[in-house]
Design an enzyme around this catalytic site. Structure first.
Site, PDB file in Angstrom:
ATOM      1  N   HIS A 139       5.032  30.119 -85.340  1.00 30.42           N
ATOM      2  CA  HIS A 139       6.079  31.103 -85.032  1.00 30.42           C
ATOM      3  C   HIS A 139       6.308  32.022 -86.245  1.00 30.42           C
ATOM      4  O   HIS A 139       6.497  33.223 -86.101  1.00 30.42           O
ATOM      5  CB  HIS A 139       7.407  30.404 -84.716  1.00 30.42           C
ATOM      6  CG  HIS A 139       7.502  29.788 -83.349  1.00 30.42           C
ATOM      7  ND1 HIS A 139       7.291  30.491 -82.193  1.00 30.42           N
ATOM      8  CD2 HIS A 139       7.831  28.530 -82.962  1.00 30.42           C
ATOM      9  CE1 HIS A 139       7.483  29.684 -81.148  1.00 30.42           C
ATOM     10  NE2 HIS A 139       7.798  28.487 -81.591  1.00 30.42           N
TER      11      HIS A 139
ATOM     12  N   CYS B 254       7.116  15.375 -87.293  1.00 31.03           N
ATOM     13  CA  CYS B 254       7.652  16.418 -86.410  1.00 31.03           C
ATOM     14  C   CYS B 254       7.327  16.184 -84.941  1.00 31.03           C
ATOM     15  O   CYS B 254       8.184  15.758 -84.182  1.00 31.03           O
ATOM     16  CB  CYS B 254       7.244  17.823 -86.831  1.00 31.03           C
ATOM     17  SG  CYS B 254       7.993  19.066 -85.748  1.00 31.03           S
TER      18      CYS B 254
ATOM     19  N   HIS C  79       5.600  21.559 -92.237  1.00 31.02           N
ATOM     20  CA  HIS C  79       6.836  20.769 -92.239  1.00 31.02           C
ATOM     21  C   HIS C  79       6.599  19.425 -91.568  1.00 31.02           C
ATOM     22  O   HIS C  79       7.544  18.730 -91.223  1.00 31.02           O
ATOM     23  CB  HIS C  79       7.933  21.539 -91.504  1.00 31.02           C
ATOM     24  CG  HIS C  79       7.563  21.793 -90.079  1.00 31.02           C
ATOM     25  ND1 HIS C  79       6.686  22.780 -89.728  1.00 31.02           N
ATOM     26  CD2 HIS C  79       7.893  21.151 -88.947  1.00 31.02           C
ATOM     27  CE1 HIS C  79       6.498  22.739 -88.420  1.00 31.02           C
ATOM     28  NE2 HIS C  79       7.207  21.741 -87.922  1.00 31.02           N
TER      29      HIS C  79
ATOM     30  N   SER D 106       5.750  25.461 -84.836  1.00 32.25           N
ATOM     31  CA  SER D 106       6.875  26.045 -85.583  1.00 32.25           C
ATOM     32  C   SER D 106       6.398  26.735 -86.863  1.00 32.25           C
ATOM     33  O   SER D 106       7.081  27.632 -87.369  1.00 32.25           O
ATOM     34  CB  SER D 106       7.925  24.981 -85.910  1.00 32.25           C
ATOM     35  OG  SER D 106       8.486  24.480 -84.715  1.00 32.25           O
TER      36      SER D 106
ATOM     37  N   CYS E 192       1.878  22.685 -86.875  1.00 34.33           N
ATOM     38  CA  CYS E 192       2.786  22.687 -85.728  1.00 34.33           C
ATOM     39  C   CYS E 192       3.027  24.126 -85.273  1.00 34.33           C
ATOM     40  O   CYS E 192       2.920  25.067 -86.046  1.00 34.33           O
ATOM     41  CB  CYS E 192       4.105  22.043 -86.166  1.00 34.33           C
ATOM     42  SG  CYS E 192       5.415  22.058 -84.937  1.00 34.33           S
TER      43      CYS E 192
HETATM   44  N1  APR Z   1       2.414  27.471 -69.228  1.00 33.75           N
HETATM   45  C1  APR Z   1       1.977  26.221 -69.495  1.00 33.75           C
HETATM   46  N2  APR Z   1       1.555  25.839 -70.703  1.00 33.75           N
HETATM   47  C2  APR Z   1       1.570  26.745 -71.706  1.00 33.75           C
HETATM   48  C3  APR Z   1       2.012  28.082 -71.502  1.00 33.75           C
HETATM   49  C4  APR Z   1       2.437  28.438 -70.183  1.00 33.75           C
HETATM   50  N3  APR Z   1       2.870  29.655 -69.893  1.00 33.75           N
HETATM   51  N4  APR Z   1       1.919  28.732 -72.686  1.00 33.75           N
HETATM   52  C5  APR Z   1       1.450  27.855 -73.583  1.00 33.75           C
HETATM   53  N5  APR Z   1       1.217  26.660 -72.994  1.00 33.75           N
HETATM   54  C6  APR Z   1       0.737  25.416 -73.616  1.00 33.75           C
HETATM   55  C7  APR Z   1      -0.410  25.606 -74.594  1.00 33.75           C
HETATM   56  O1  APR Z   1      -1.661  25.613 -73.918  1.00 33.75           O
HETATM   57  C8  APR Z   1      -0.256  24.388 -75.500  1.00 33.75           C
HETATM   58  O2  APR Z   1      -1.001  23.275 -75.037  1.00 33.75           O
HETATM   59  O3  APR Z   1       1.789  24.888 -74.404  1.00 33.75           O
HETATM   60  C9  APR Z   1       1.236  24.049 -75.425  1.00 33.75           C
HETATM   61  C10 APR Z   1       1.990  24.299 -76.719  1.00 33.75           C
HETATM   62  O4  APR Z   1       1.475  23.443 -77.672  1.00 33.75           O
HETATM   63  P1  APR Z   1       1.389  23.774 -79.241  1.00 33.75           P
HETATM   64  O5  APR Z   1       1.036  25.200 -79.448  1.00 33.75           O
HETATM   65  O6  APR Z   1       0.575  22.712 -79.855  1.00 33.75           O
HETATM   66  O7  APR Z   1       2.945  23.646 -79.690  1.00 33.75           O
HETATM   67  P2  APR Z   1       3.745  22.378 -80.258  1.00 33.75           P
HETATM   68  O8  APR Z   1       3.475  22.245 -81.710  1.00 33.75           O
HETATM   69  O9  APR Z   1       3.552  21.229 -79.336  1.00 33.75           O
HETATM   70  O10 APR Z   1       5.237  22.938 -80.153  1.00 33.75           O
HETATM   71  C11 APR Z   1       5.815  23.294 -78.918  1.00 33.75           C
HETATM   72  O11 APR Z   1       8.051  22.952 -79.673  1.00 33.75           O
HETATM   73  O12 APR Z   1       8.973  22.492 -81.745  1.00 33.75           O
HETATM   74  C12 APR Z   1       8.661  23.479 -80.840  1.00 33.75           C
HETATM   75  O13 APR Z   1       8.301  25.411 -82.231  1.00 33.75           O
HETATM   76  C13 APR Z   1       7.673  24.485 -81.380  1.00 33.75           C
HETATM   77  O14 APR Z   1       8.115  26.049 -79.695  1.00 33.75           O
HETATM   78  C14 APR Z   1       7.176  25.083 -80.123  1.00 33.75           C
HETATM   79  C15 APR Z   1       7.164  23.917 -79.146  1.00 33.75           C
HETATM   80 ZN    ZN Z   2       7.138  21.047 -86.005  1.00 30.11          ZN
END
Ligand code: APR
Ligand code: ZN
Length: 367
Positions: free
Chosen positions: A45, A168, A61, A42, A40
């Site tokens: 990060h 999650c 997690h 998170s 994930c």
């Molecule tokens: N504009 C549009 N889309 C974006 C941008 C942006 N500026 N920056 C990143 N993305 C897209 C990425 O291409 C990706 O598909 O956002 C998506 C994020 O997905 P993941 O990295 O898989 O993150 P995810 O696990 O879904 O979590 C998203 O939720 O729980 C929180 O900590 C977690 O902050 C995180 C968020």
């Molecule tokens: Zn998570």
């Protein structure tokens, strides 16, 4: 007992697969043999140093597994049960728990953010020194010891990858659109970010039959997944003015609900700016520590806008995990579409590289 786990030693260093010791469950705790763990953002990060965490730390997690041992007094689960793990192992006694908001349980959140069990200690060690478990879970390891309320019994026939993601991303995203701000039938919705959490928010929104679901991402592959998840329109943020495009698609005024599922100041501001009068923006993504957003309070009062947050989809894991799995088995939710690469634990560092590129679905470690 000894096991392998992926240990984070500090930002800027790859996770290290190490031999760890794990001690048995104390009263009220459960030992789980992991069968799958999602990767994930998170976790990422922490890897990037965007959130501080004490080390050494077993990350992960979003896990599922089989109960192999229970501590004294445990009644919810038995040895042999299949479980999905919750990263808010609620105390069941505080105001938030007894009023049906266990995602806000202050002791669970404090313990989880300190990466310890409720007694303040950890069951993991290396060479006699403590090793912490991320968010009281630590699913990037062959075994985990978790509080009883963090191990939710599920049916034995749920696939490990799906069970893990319910721990999650799915619960966070589906719950944001079903529990935090129930989306109204016939309404207009935007979801910014189509990773595991955002795609789940699209699916959760779709269950409530909005007229329009606009997905926004930088990756065409994610936007294709978003269409399969139920998005009626997609916007590639690399090529388009996101707020202008959302307003155009939704008839000029903006959307009634905007979910931010990335965790960036700029995209939270976009979600807010894309609202129609009376609309609600929901911050689902979690920003790097210290990041602030800038919004116009005049628009907030004059246009009656709402900005709210959603933690863990405002869910009650002990009931919502199985409700969501029921929606999956009935076909109302297609959670398989979230699953990207399936990898062994040893390949964990490549999963983070892939996440950084945004090109793949959710990577799942299978043990
Ligand atoms: N504009 C549009 N889309 C974006 C941008 C942006 N500026 N920056 C990143 N993305 C897209 C990425 O291409 C990706 O598909 O956002 C998506 C994020 O997905 P993941 O990295 O898989 O993150 P995810 O696990 O879904 O979590 C998203 O939720 O729980 C929180 O900590 C977690 O902050 C995180 C968020
Ligand atoms: Zn998570």
């Amino acid at each position: 007992m000894h096991m392998k786990g992926a240990v984070f030693n500090g930002p800027g260093t790859p996770l290290q697969i190490a031999e760890l010791s794990v001690s048995g469950p104390q009263p009220g705790e459960v030992m789980v043999r992991m069968t799958a763990s999602g990767v994930c953002h998170s976790d990422y990060h922490v890897v990037l140093g965007e959130w501080a965490a004490q080390t050494p730390l077993v990350l992960g997690h979003e896990g599922a597994g089989i109960v192999v041992e229970v501590g004294d007094g445990v009644t919810d689960v038995n040895v042999g049960d299949s479980v999905a793990l919750s990263w808010t192992p609620s105390c069941r006694r505080c105001l938030y728990c007894v009023s049906g908001r266990p995602q806000l349980c202050t002791s669970a959140v404090q313990n989880a953010y300190r990466n310890v069990l409720p007694d303040g200690t950890t069951r993991l060690s290396r060479g006699g020194d403590p090793v912490y478990s991320y968010l009281s879970v630590g699913s990037f390891a062959e075994y985990a010891v978790v509080p009883e309320s963090g191990a939710i019994k599920i049916a034995d026939d749920v696939s490990p990858a799906i069970a893990a993601l319910v721990g999650c991303a799915v619960t966070t995203g589906v719950g944001a659109a079903m529990n935090t701000v129930p989306v109204a039938p016939g309404s207009t919705v935007a979801v910014i970010g189509a990773g595991g959490v955002g795609l789940s928010a699209i699916m959760g929104a779709r269950l409530q039959s909005p007229a329009t679901i606009i997905a926004v991402d930088l990756s065409e592959e994610k936007l294709e997944l978003a269409r399969r998840a139920g998005a009626t329109h997609t916007i590639n943020a690399r090529e388009t003015d996101v707020v202008g495009a959302i307003k155009e698609i939704s008839g000029g005024d903006g959307v009634e609900y905007a979910f931010e599922a990335i965790g960036r100041a700029g995209t939270i501001e976009q979600a807010y700016a894309a609202l129609a009068p009376g609309g609600t923006a929901v911050v689902v993504g979690q920003v790097p520590s210290g990041v602030k957003i800038s919004i116009d309070p005049m628009a907030m009062s004059g246009r009656e806008l709402t900005l709210t947050g959603s933690n863990y989809g405002s869910s009650r894991p002990s009931v919502d995990f199985n409700r969501i799995l029921g929606l999956h088995s009935s076909g109302a939710l297609d959670l398989e579409l979230l699953v990207g690469d399936r990898i062994p634990l040893a390949d964990i560092n490549e999963a983070f590289t892939a996440m950084g590129s945004g090109a793949t679905g959710r990577t799942v470690i299978e043990f």
